[in-house]
Structure formats: C-alpha cells, structure tokens
Design a protein around this motif. Structure first.
Motif, PDB file in Angstrom:
ATOM      1  N   VAL A 115       5.283 -13.332  51.460  1.00 11.32           N
ATOM      2  CA  VAL A 115       6.574 -12.640  51.480  1.00 11.32           C
ATOM      3  C   VAL A 115       6.304 -11.190  51.101  1.00 11.32           C
ATOM      4  O   VAL A 115       5.704 -10.924  50.057  1.00 11.32           O
ATOM      5  CB  VAL A 115       7.567 -13.259  50.469  1.00 11.32           C
ATOM      6  CG1 VAL A 115       8.883 -12.494  50.468  1.00 11.32           C
ATOM      7  CG2 VAL A 115       7.782 -14.729  50.758  1.00 11.32           C
ATOM      8  N   THR A 166       7.601 -13.822  55.926  1.00 15.52           N
ATOM      9  CA  THR A 166       8.957 -13.291  55.852  1.00 15.52           C
ATOM     10  C   THR A 166       8.948 -11.958  55.119  1.00 15.52           C
ATOM     11  O   THR A 166       7.983 -11.614  54.435  1.00 15.52           O
ATOM     12  CB  THR A 166       9.928 -14.292  55.181  1.00 15.52           C
ATOM     13  OG1 THR A 166      11.269 -13.880  55.409  1.00 15.52           O
ATOM     14  CG2 THR A 166       9.677 -14.396  53.695  1.00 15.52           C
ATOM     15  N   LYS A 186      10.141  -9.489  62.836  1.00 15.64           N
ATOM     16  CA  LYS A 186      11.180 -10.211  62.072  1.00 15.64           C
ATOM     17  C   LYS A 186      11.946  -9.206  61.248  1.00 15.64           C
ATOM     18  O   LYS A 186      11.365  -8.279  60.687  1.00 15.64           O
ATOM     19  CB  LYS A 186      10.554 -11.248  61.134  1.00 15.64           C
ATOM     20  CG  LYS A 186       9.824 -12.374  61.832  1.00 15.64           C
ATOM     21  CD  LYS A 186       9.133 -13.270  60.819  1.00 15.64           C
ATOM     22  CE  LYS A 186       7.662 -13.027  60.981  1.00 15.64           C
ATOM     23  NZ  LYS A 186       6.780 -13.815  60.225  1.00 15.64           N
TER      24      LYS A 186
END
Length: 190
Positions: A115, A166, A186
């Motif tokens: 992340v 992410t 993303k």
C-alpha cells in the motif's frame, strides 16, 4: 498477520516530525490491537550505534523505539534486501511515501501486499522548490547534473510503485497529482 510500515523519516530522540509522527502513531495503534508490526526506516549510522539491539546481521540493524521494532540499513545492498525478505514475513507493507526505497522494497518483498500513501509526491517543480531551500552544502541539489538526477528519480519511483496493490492519498488534490506524475492505473483512495 504481520504489517510493516516503511517510513521516510528517521526516529531520533523525543522530537519527531510529521511523517515520523504519522508512522509511529499508526504502528503504536496497531501494536495496541495486538497486531505484529515493525517499522522499516532509512539508515542513520550515528543513531543506530547507541540503540542497536543485536549485531548488524547481514545489512539489517534492529532496534526498538517506543516498544516498536525498527529495522534499518536494509537498503544498502542487494544482499541486504534479500536478507530482509528472508527475515521478515510481512503480509502487508505500508509505504508512507513514494520514494526510491519504495521501489526497492516492492521488488524485494514481492510476496507481500503493498500500500503506497501519497503524502507529498514530488514532481519536477517541487524538486526545484526544494532545491531553492536546500542547504548550500547539499551536493545533489547544486550539481549541474541535478536535472538528470530529478528526472531519473521520478522515473525510478514511477516504475516501482505502479506494482503496488493499492494507493491512498493524504489529501484530495494529491489523487490527481499522483495519477499524473506516476501514470497510475489505479486511482488512489482518499
């Protein structure tokens, strides 16, 4: 589950800055919930000499700061990164900022989920602003090769962080800035 937090700051003494405070507060909150957590921090040899818990084992120094395990010196060599992967079984690694170390860690810890949080993504203009306020003895900022360094830095970071699982952003305006700067596929969560 084991969570690692990659910090951009070094922890020295009682006073810590913004990124370090966010990193430490997150680690302490996870530790209070009985989650196995460790901090991965940049190296500062002068500080580690007095706080080392065990001998430097294959490029990795381990010490404790406010009851949180901290690992450092792992980014110096390829061997150090491989030792880090072998010694740490991190399920999730949270990168507090996108930097060159983020790229190294994403590639080295390829079985972990990653992340990346955008707290202050540096684009070309930001680097020149930082250069204006840098100390005169900062050789990178005042080198004639600074434009080459700045462009290469952005490209290295861009290539590495796109592999993350992410993204998050500290502020709404950073979402679009990060997408544009790093060509993300993303959208960061705000």
């Amino acid at each position: 589950m084991k969570i690692g937090i990659a910090s951009v700051g070094i922890f020295k003494g009682e006073r810590i800055g913004g990124f370090q405070k966010i990193t430490l507060d997150t680690a302490v909150a996870l530790k209070e919930r009985n989650i196995d957590v460790c901090l991965l921090i940049p190296s500062d040899n002068g500080f580690l000499i007095s706080t080392l818990l065990e001998p430097n084992a294959g490029e990795i120094a381990i010490y404790t700061f406010q009851k949180i395990n901290c690992l450092s010196d792992f980014m110096l060599t390829y061997r150090g990164l491989k030792n880090l992967k072998r010694r740490l079984d991190i399920d999730i690694l949270h990168h507090q900022a996108a930097n060159i170390n983020t790229t190294l860690l994403i590639n080295a810890l390829d079985t972990s989920k990653h992340v990346v949080t955008f707290q202050d993504p540096f684009d070309w203009n930001d680097m020149f602003i930082e250069r204006a306020f840098a100390e005169q003895d900062s050789s990178v900022f005042f080198s004639p090769l600074f434009p080459v360094y700045a462009k290469a830095r952005i490209e290295i970071i861009k290539k590495g962080i796109r592999k993350a699982d992410t993204f998050t952003a500290q502020a709404r305006f950073l979402v679009d800035k990060a997408i544009k700067l790093y060509h993300l596929n993303k959208r960061p969560i705000y």
